[in-house]
Motif scaffolding. Structure first.
Motif, PDB file in Angstrom:
ATOM      1  N   ARG A   1       0.839  -1.202   0.000  1.00 44.82           N
ATOM      2  CA  ARG A   1       0.000   0.000   0.000  1.00 44.82           C
ATOM      3  C   ARG A   1       0.872   1.249   0.000  1.00 44.82           C
ATOM      4  N   GLY A   2       0.287   2.343  -0.480  1.00 44.00           N
ATOM      5  CA  GLY A   2       0.977   3.624  -0.447  1.00 44.00           C
ATOM      6  C   GLY A   2       1.860   3.898  -1.642  1.00 44.00           C
ATOM      7  N   VAL A   3       1.822   3.038  -2.656  1.00 45.06           N
ATOM      8  CA  VAL A   3       2.641   3.272  -3.856  1.00 45.06           C
ATOM      9  C   VAL A   3       1.779   3.494  -5.101  1.00 45.06           C
ATOM     10  N   GLY A   4       0.469   3.654  -4.919  1.00 46.66           N
ATOM     11  CA  GLY A   4      -0.416   3.953  -6.038  1.00 46.66           C
ATOM     12  C   GLY A   4      -1.091   2.755  -6.676  1.00 46.66           C
ATOM     13  N   LEU A   5      -0.991   1.580  -6.069  1.00 48.98           N
ATOM     14  CA  LEU A   5      -1.598   0.398  -6.683  1.00 48.98           C
ATOM     15  C   LEU A   5      -3.125   0.462  -6.680  1.00 48.98           C
ATOM     16  N   GLY A   6      -3.733   1.044  -5.664  1.00 51.20           N
ATOM     17  CA  GLY A   6      -5.192   1.186  -5.642  1.00 51.20           C
ATOM     18  C   GLY A   6      -5.676   2.047  -6.804  1.00 51.20           C
ATOM     19  N   LYS A   7      -4.981   3.136  -7.055  1.00 52.20           N
ATOM     20  CA  LYS A   7      -5.332   4.009  -8.191  1.00 52.20           C
ATOM     21  C   LYS A   7      -5.128   3.276  -9.513  1.00 52.20           C
ATOM     22  N   TRP A   8      -4.041   2.547  -9.618  1.00 52.72           N
ATOM     23  CA  TRP A   8      -3.747   1.791 -10.841  1.00 52.72           C
ATOM     24  C   TRP A   8      -4.807   0.728 -11.075  1.00 52.72           C
ATOM     25  N   LEU A   9      -5.229   0.056 -10.012  1.00 52.49           N
ATOM     26  CA  LEU A   9      -6.279  -0.961 -10.100  1.00 52.49           C
ATOM     27  C   LEU A   9      -7.589  -0.335 -10.573  1.00 52.49           C
ATOM     28  N   MET A  10      -7.957   0.813 -10.016  1.00 51.07           N
ATOM     29  CA  MET A  10      -9.191   1.480 -10.426  1.00 51.07           C
ATOM     30  C   MET A  10      -9.106   1.973 -11.876  1.00 51.07           C
ATOM     31  N   LYS A  11      -7.957   2.461 -12.280  1.00 45.73           N
ATOM     32  CA  LYS A  11      -7.771   2.893 -13.674  1.00 45.73           C
ATOM     33  C   LYS A  11      -7.981   1.712 -14.622  1.00 45.73           C
ATOM     34  N   PHE A  12      -7.421   0.562 -14.277  1.00 46.44           N
ATOM     35  CA  PHE A  12      -7.572  -0.660 -15.072  1.00 46.44           C
ATOM     36  C   PHE A  12      -9.036  -1.082 -15.138  1.00 46.44           C
ATOM     37  N   LEU A  13      -9.703  -1.093 -13.989  1.00 40.99           N
ATOM     38  CA  LEU A  13     -11.117  -1.476 -13.943  1.00 40.99           C
ATOM     39  C   LEU A  13     -11.982  -0.549 -14.784  1.00 40.99           C
ATOM     40  N   CYS A  14     -11.770   0.752 -14.648  1.00 36.19           N
ATOM     41  CA  CYS A  14     -12.588   1.720 -15.393  1.00 36.19           C
ATOM     42  C   CYS A  14     -12.358   1.637 -16.901  1.00 36.19           C
ATOM     43  N   ALA A  15     -11.189   1.155 -17.312  1.00 39.85           N
ATOM     44  CA  ALA A  15     -10.886   1.021 -18.738  1.00 39.85           C
ATOM     45  C   ALA A  15     -11.258  -0.356 -19.293  1.00 39.85           C
ATOM     46  N   HIS A  16     -11.618  -1.280 -18.423  1.00 43.10           N
ATOM     47  CA  HIS A  16     -11.882  -2.660 -18.857  1.00 43.10           C
ATOM     48  C   HIS A  16     -13.092  -2.700 -19.790  1.00 43.10           C
ATOM     49  N   LEU A  17     -12.946  -3.377 -20.905  1.00 44.89           N
ATOM     50  CA  LEU A  17     -14.006  -3.423 -21.914  1.00 44.89           C
ATOM     51  C   LEU A  17     -15.305  -4.030 -21.382  1.00 44.89           C
ATOM     52  N   ASP A  18     -15.224  -4.956 -20.447  1.00 44.93           N
ATOM     53  CA  ASP A  18     -16.433  -5.590 -19.913  1.00 44.93           C
ATOM     54  C   ASP A  18     -17.200  -4.687 -18.953  1.00 44.93           C
ATOM     55  N   LEU A  19     -16.582  -3.607 -18.508  1.00 42.54           N
ATOM     56  CA  LEU A  19     -17.241  -2.704 -17.562  1.00 42.54           C
ATOM     57  C   LEU A  19     -17.495  -1.320 -18.140  1.00 42.54           C
ATOM     58  N   LYS A  20     -16.793  -0.993 -19.191  1.00 46.74           N
ATOM     59  CA  LYS A  20     -16.765   0.366 -19.718  1.00 46.74           C
ATOM     60  C   LYS A  20     -18.138   0.969 -19.991  1.00 46.74           C
ATOM     61  N   SER A  21     -19.092   0.190 -20.467  1.00 47.33           N
ATOM     62  CA  SER A  21     -20.405   0.741 -20.806  1.00 47.33           C
ATOM     63  C   SER A  21     -21.454   0.468 -19.734  1.00 47.33           C
ATOM     64  N   THR A  22     -21.031   0.005 -18.562  1.00 52.31           N
ATOM     65  CA  THR A  22     -21.993  -0.344 -17.524  1.00 52.31           C
ATOM     66  C   THR A  22     -22.052   0.714 -16.430  1.00 52.31           C
ATOM     67  N   TRP A  23     -23.157   0.704 -15.688  1.00 51.45           N
ATOM     68  CA  TRP A  23     -23.244   1.452 -14.446  1.00 51.45           C
ATOM     69  C   TRP A  23     -22.497   0.628 -13.410  1.00 51.45           C
TER      70      TRP A  23
END
Length: 138
Positions: free
Chosen positions: A86-108
């Motif tokens: 923790r504390g090195v930006g992995l949470g932000k990186w994980l959220m960036k990956f999730l928000c860009a994921h094709l299976d989630l991109k068009s969903t609420w």
């Protein structure tokens, strides 16, 4: 999908075969929301979800999963980073990956949390009341 962190030796992937269930269970048992989760329940949840793992030198250090129909709705859960990473930006990186994921991109995408509101708000999540029905286990 798979990314390698540009400045650190971390990899993030949605490949389920890379997941390390014993490591995931250990991380989740240290959380307030899944402290009593069993291996059986965790394995079933992984089987029925889109799962993301973060790995450092081949060892899993982060996890998140989304329950989704891949068209209109997703529910984000079990977002966790191992305390030693923790504390090195992995949470932000994980959220960036999730928000860009094709299976989630068009969903609420919804989630329920008692903490880390600042992290989620950086990714346009809004604090709202959530109504829930918890059916008894039979």
């Amino acid at each position: 999908m798979e990314w390698t962190h540009e400045t650190m030796s971390y990899k993030i992937s949605d490949r389920k075969e890379l997941l390390q269930p014993d490591v995931i269970l250990s991380m989740l048992q240290g959380s307030y929301w899944a402290a009593t989760r069993t291996m059986e329940a965790m394995e079933k949840s992984i089987e029925n979800s889109l799962c993301i793992g973060i790995y450092h030198n081949g060892v899993q250090v982060g996890f998140a999963r989304a329950i989704t129909d891949r068209a209109t709705f997703s529910w984000l859960c079990d977002v966790i980073i191992h305390p030693d990473h923790r504390g090195v930006g992995l949470g932000k990186w994980l959220m960036k990956f999730l928000c860009a994921h094709l299976d989630l991109k068009s969903t609420w995408v919804g989630l329920e949390t008692r903490d880390a509101h600042g992290l989620y708000e950086k990714f346009k999540f809004e604090r709202q009341e959530v109504m829930m029905l918890r059916l008894p286990a039979f």
